[in-house]
Design a protein around this motif. Structure first.
Motif, PDB file in Angstrom:
ATOM      1  N   GLY A   1       0.790  -1.223   0.000  1.00 57.33           N
ATOM      2  CA  GLY A   1       0.000   0.000   0.000  1.00 57.33           C
ATOM      3  C   GLY A   1       0.819   1.268   0.000  1.00 57.33           C
ATOM      4  O   GLY A   1       0.395   2.287  -0.528  1.00 57.33           O
ATOM      5  N   GLN A   2       2.019   1.251   0.621  1.00 58.59           N
ATOM      6  CA  GLN A   2       2.877   2.423   0.638  1.00 58.59           C
ATOM      7  C   GLN A   2       4.336   2.004   0.523  1.00 58.59           C
ATOM      8  O   GLN A   2       4.731   0.938   1.002  1.00 58.59           O
ATOM      9  CB  GLN A   2       2.686   3.231   1.921  1.00 58.59           C
ATOM     10  N   ILE A   3       5.107   2.854  -0.132  1.00 59.82           N
ATOM     11  CA  ILE A   3       6.537   2.629  -0.317  1.00 59.82           C
ATOM     12  C   ILE A   3       7.282   3.871   0.156  1.00 59.82           C
ATOM     13  O   ILE A   3       6.949   4.991  -0.241  1.00 59.82           O
ATOM     14  CB  ILE A   3       6.891   2.376  -1.801  1.00 59.82           C
ATOM     15  N   TYR A   4       8.292   3.683   1.025  1.00 61.30           N
ATOM     16  CA  TYR A   4       9.134   4.789   1.464  1.00 61.30           C
ATOM     17  C   TYR A   4      10.567   4.516   1.025  1.00 61.30           C
ATOM     18  O   TYR A   4      11.094   3.411   1.221  1.00 61.30           O
ATOM     19  CB  TYR A   4       9.098   4.942   2.987  1.00 61.30           C
ATOM     20  N   SER A   5      11.197   5.521   0.431  1.00 66.83           N
ATOM     21  CA  SER A   5      12.605   5.392   0.055  1.00 66.83           C
ATOM     22  C   SER A   5      13.248   6.771   0.148  1.00 66.83           C
ATOM     23  O   SER A   5      12.554   7.780   0.293  1.00 66.83           O
ATOM     24  CB  SER A   5      12.759   4.831  -1.369  1.00 66.83           C
ATOM     25  N   ILE A   6      14.561   6.804   0.075  1.00 66.07           N
ATOM     26  CA  ILE A   6      15.252   8.085   0.114  1.00 66.07           C
ATOM     27  C   ILE A   6      16.320   8.143  -0.974  1.00 66.07           C
ATOM     28  O   ILE A   6      16.839   7.118  -1.429  1.00 66.07           O
ATOM     29  CB  ILE A   6      15.919   8.353   1.483  1.00 66.07           C
ATOM     30  N   THR A   7      16.606   9.365  -1.390  1.00 65.76           N
ATOM     31  CA  THR A   7      17.750   9.643  -2.257  1.00 65.76           C
ATOM     32  C   THR A   7      18.744  10.439  -1.437  1.00 65.76           C
ATOM     33  O   THR A   7      18.371  11.429  -0.793  1.00 65.76           O
ATOM     34  CB  THR A   7      17.321  10.449  -3.491  1.00 65.76           C
ATOM     35  N   TYR A   8      20.009  10.005  -1.443  1.00 67.87           N
ATOM     36  CA  TYR A   8      21.029  10.662  -0.632  1.00 67.87           C
ATOM     37  C   TYR A   8      22.046  11.355  -1.529  1.00 67.87           C
ATOM     38  O   TYR A   8      22.615  10.741  -2.433  1.00 67.87           O
ATOM     39  CB  TYR A   8      21.735   9.640   0.260  1.00 67.87           C
ATOM     40  N   SER A   9      22.248  12.643  -1.276  1.00 66.72           N
ATOM     41  CA  SER A   9      23.195  13.423  -2.084  1.00 66.72           C
ATOM     42  C   SER A   9      24.325  13.994  -1.234  1.00 66.72           C
ATOM     43  O   SER A   9      25.056  14.876  -1.685  1.00 66.72           O
ATOM     44  CB  SER A   9      22.452  14.574  -2.788  1.00 66.72           C
ATOM     45  N   GLY A  10      24.465  13.485  -0.016  1.00 66.85           N
ATOM     46  CA  GLY A  10      25.512  13.979   0.872  1.00 66.85           C
ATOM     47  C   GLY A  10      26.861  13.337   0.602  1.00 66.85           C
ATOM     48  O   GLY A  10      27.035  12.579  -0.362  1.00 66.85           O
ATOM     49  N   TYR A  11      27.805  13.640   1.473  1.00 70.94           N
ATOM     50  CA  TYR A  11      29.158  13.121   1.307  1.00 70.94           C
ATOM     51  C   TYR A  11      29.298  11.743   1.944  1.00 70.94           C
ATOM     52  O   TYR A  11      28.714  11.458   2.980  1.00 70.94           O
ATOM     53  CB  TYR A  11      30.175  14.079   1.936  1.00 70.94           C
ATOM     54  N   HIS A  12      30.093  10.911   1.319  1.00 76.12           N
ATOM     55  CA  HIS A  12      30.356   9.591   1.871  1.00 76.12           C
ATOM     56  C   HIS A  12      31.335   9.710   3.036  1.00 76.12           C
ATOM     57  O   HIS A  12      32.302  10.465   2.978  1.00 76.12           O
ATOM     58  CB  HIS A  12      30.961   8.687   0.794  1.00 76.12           C
ATOM     59  N   VAL A  13      31.053   8.986   4.097  1.00 76.72           N
ATOM     60  CA  VAL A  13      31.927   8.963   5.266  1.00 76.72           C
ATOM     61  C   VAL A  13      32.307   7.519   5.552  1.00 76.72           C
ATOM     62  O   VAL A  13      31.439   6.663   5.679  1.00 76.72           O
ATOM     63  CB  VAL A  13      31.228   9.575   6.504  1.00 76.72           C
ATOM     64  N   HIS A  14      33.599   7.223   5.633  1.00 79.77           N
ATOM     65  CA  HIS A  14      34.036   5.860   5.925  1.00 79.77           C
ATOM     66  C   HIS A  14      33.712   5.514   7.377  1.00 79.77           C
ATOM     67  O   HIS A  14      34.115   6.210   8.298  1.00 79.77           O
ATOM     68  CB  HIS A  14      35.542   5.717   5.659  1.00 79.77           C
ATOM     69  N   SER A  15      32.996   4.421   7.547  1.00 84.84           N
ATOM     70  CA  SER A  15      32.373   4.162   8.843  1.00 84.84           C
ATOM     71  C   SER A  15      33.171   3.271   9.770  1.00 84.84           C
ATOM     72  O   SER A  15      32.996   3.344  10.977  1.00 84.84           O
ATOM     73  CB  SER A  15      30.996   3.526   8.615  1.00 84.84           C
ATOM     74  N   GLY A  16      33.998   2.403   9.259  1.00 88.64           N
ATOM     75  CA  GLY A  16      34.772   1.520  10.118  1.00 88.64           C
ATOM     76  C   GLY A  16      33.944   0.469  10.811  1.00 88.64           C
ATOM     77  O   GLY A  16      34.160   0.177  11.990  1.00 88.64           O
ATOM     78  N   ASN A  17      32.992  -0.120  10.102  1.00 88.62           N
ATOM     79  CA  ASN A  17      32.127  -1.131  10.709  1.00 88.62           C
ATOM     80  C   ASN A  17      32.660  -2.552  10.546  1.00 88.62           C
ATOM     81  O   ASN A  17      32.055  -3.496  11.054  1.00 88.62           O
ATOM     82  CB  ASN A  17      30.726  -1.057  10.106  1.00 88.62           C
ATOM     83  N   PHE A  18      33.755  -2.703   9.808  1.00 83.44           N
ATOM     84  CA  PHE A  18      34.345  -4.017   9.607  1.00 83.44           C
ATOM     85  C   PHE A  18      35.805  -3.986  10.050  1.00 83.44           C
ATOM     86  O   PHE A  18      36.525  -3.037   9.746  1.00 83.44           O
ATOM     87  CB  PHE A  18      34.278  -4.430   8.131  1.00 83.44           C
TER      88      PHE A  18
END
Length: 389
Positions: A357-374
């Motif tokens: 019934g509804q779909i939510y999504s986003i478009t991101y135009s910001g800067y990439h930041v290296h996250s260090g999650n691995f």
């Protein structure tokens, strides 16, 4: 009216353990004696007494609301001869209400004075501002007829067939292997799905999407993260924060795509996240190309609707979609259901099985930041594969 809505909400939560069988009652109403409707109901082996009421959406499209006794309901389109919703156990969301309107699964409205009130969540929409408000989501009658025609004839019409294909987001393995993602409190599947989507952006786009302490880094032997057996764990904290925001805003915990947009807008502001453009698609039904285009643009999406749940039952639910498969002109969406053991499930966009019934999504135009999650051999890596400074 508020007391009546509360009573219906409480009644909707009550489910009986056995399902007695009744013979059809003698009826005069032509809708109740409609041959096609009875045939469709019999396919579900659900032969109970029922009554039928007209139910219109905001664009004037006619549905039939079938209310069974003592419980169970269906919403049927008499022209297409298909169900948009069917439940043998749930209480009708319109039980006891008049002046009813339909906006798709979970969008059940009753008119009261100058507002439309959602019979399940209590959400109100001003009739005065309806042209600029959520009721504009309804597909026009002409568009809806076109969708029905496409759905009905496409399987047998070579000109409208879609080639068999499979498409997944480049990092789809993140969703497939995200086994630890927080708790799923009753009725907050929308917030949970949103937290899972945010964690994806945190790993592959910008760490600021999620506080670093909300994600527990994993250590592994290889920078080929697709070969890992699981992804970094997502704590309960993010889900809980979205629940807290929901309550602070005075919204129902049972979310929709529209309310998630409001909740996440507050979340983005609280965490100073810029470059985010949200999008909400809303309609009782979708042409698959609308949803496939979002995935083709490499964006995950939150899908809200009346869906097939683990175990085979149906209910209103929110999931994260990260890919699709088209086979024999039917699109099967690859989703993370928000349940342990159901991170890679296919849901078909077929009205007798699932209704998005509804779909939510986003478009991101910001800067990439290296996250260090691995962490590999003591070195911190971003989800994109880059070494963090």
């Amino acid at each position: 009216m508020r007391k009546k809505i509360l009573l219906v909400l409480l009644l909707s939560m009550f489910v009986l353990s056995c399902l007695p069988v009744f013979a059809f009652a003698d009826v005069i109403d032509a809708r109740e004696t409609d041959v096609d409707l009875r045939y469709q109901i019999n396919k579900f082996d659900f032969e109970e007494d029922f009554s039928v009421r007209d139910l219109y959406d905001f664009s004037g499209n006619l549905y039939w609301l079938i209310e069974f006794e003592p419980y169970g309901y269906a919403i049927y389109h008499p022209i297409a001869k298909i169900f948009s919703e069917f439940s043998t156990t749930a209480v009708s969301p319109y039980l006891g209400f008049d002046d009813i309107l339909y906006g798709g699964p979970s969008f059940y409205y009753v008119q009261e004075d100058n507002v439309y009130v959602n019979t399940q969540s209590g959400e109100e929409i001003s009739i005065v501002n309806a042209s600029q408000d959520e009721v504009t989501r309804s597909t026009s009658a002409d568009q809806l007829t076109e969708i029905y025609n496409q759905f009905i004839v496409s399987a047998n019409n070579p000109a409208t067939r879609v080639a068999d294909t499979v498409y997944l987001l480049p990092q789809a393995y993140y969703f497939q292997k995200l086994y630890s993602f927080g708790f799923n409190a009753l009725g907050t599947c929308g917030q949970l799905a949103a937290s899972i989507m945010l964690s994806y952006y945190a790993n592959y786009v910008n760490v600021n999407f999620v506080p670093e302490n909300y994600i527990t880094p994993l250590s592994g032997p290889s920078t080929n993260f697709q070969s890992w057996t699981s992804m970094p764990a997502l704590s309960d904290d993010l889900h809980q924060e979205l629940i807290d925001i929901t309550e602070e805003l005075g919204l129902s915990l049972a979310t929709t795509g529209s309310s998630i947009r409001t909740i996440l807008a507050a979340y983005y502001e609280d965490h100073s996240i810029g470059g985010v453009t949200p999008s909400v698609l809303t309609s009782p039904f979708f042409i698959d190309t609308q949803m496939r285009n979002i995935i083709n643009d490499n964006r995950p999406m939150l899908m809200f609707g009346n869906l097939t749940l683990p175990g085979g039952s149906k209910g209103n639910h929110a999931v994260v979609c990260y890919g699709y498969r088209v086979t024999s002109n039917v699109t099967y969406y690859k989703v993370h259901m928000g349940y342990t053991g159901y991170t890679s499930v296919e849901l078909a966009n077929q009205w007798s099985k699932n209704v998005f019934g509804q779909i939510y999504s986003i478009t991101y135009s910001g800067y990439h930041v290296h996250s260090g999650n691995f962490i590999v051999n003591g070195i911190a890596y971003c989800g994109c594969g880059a070494v963090c400074n």
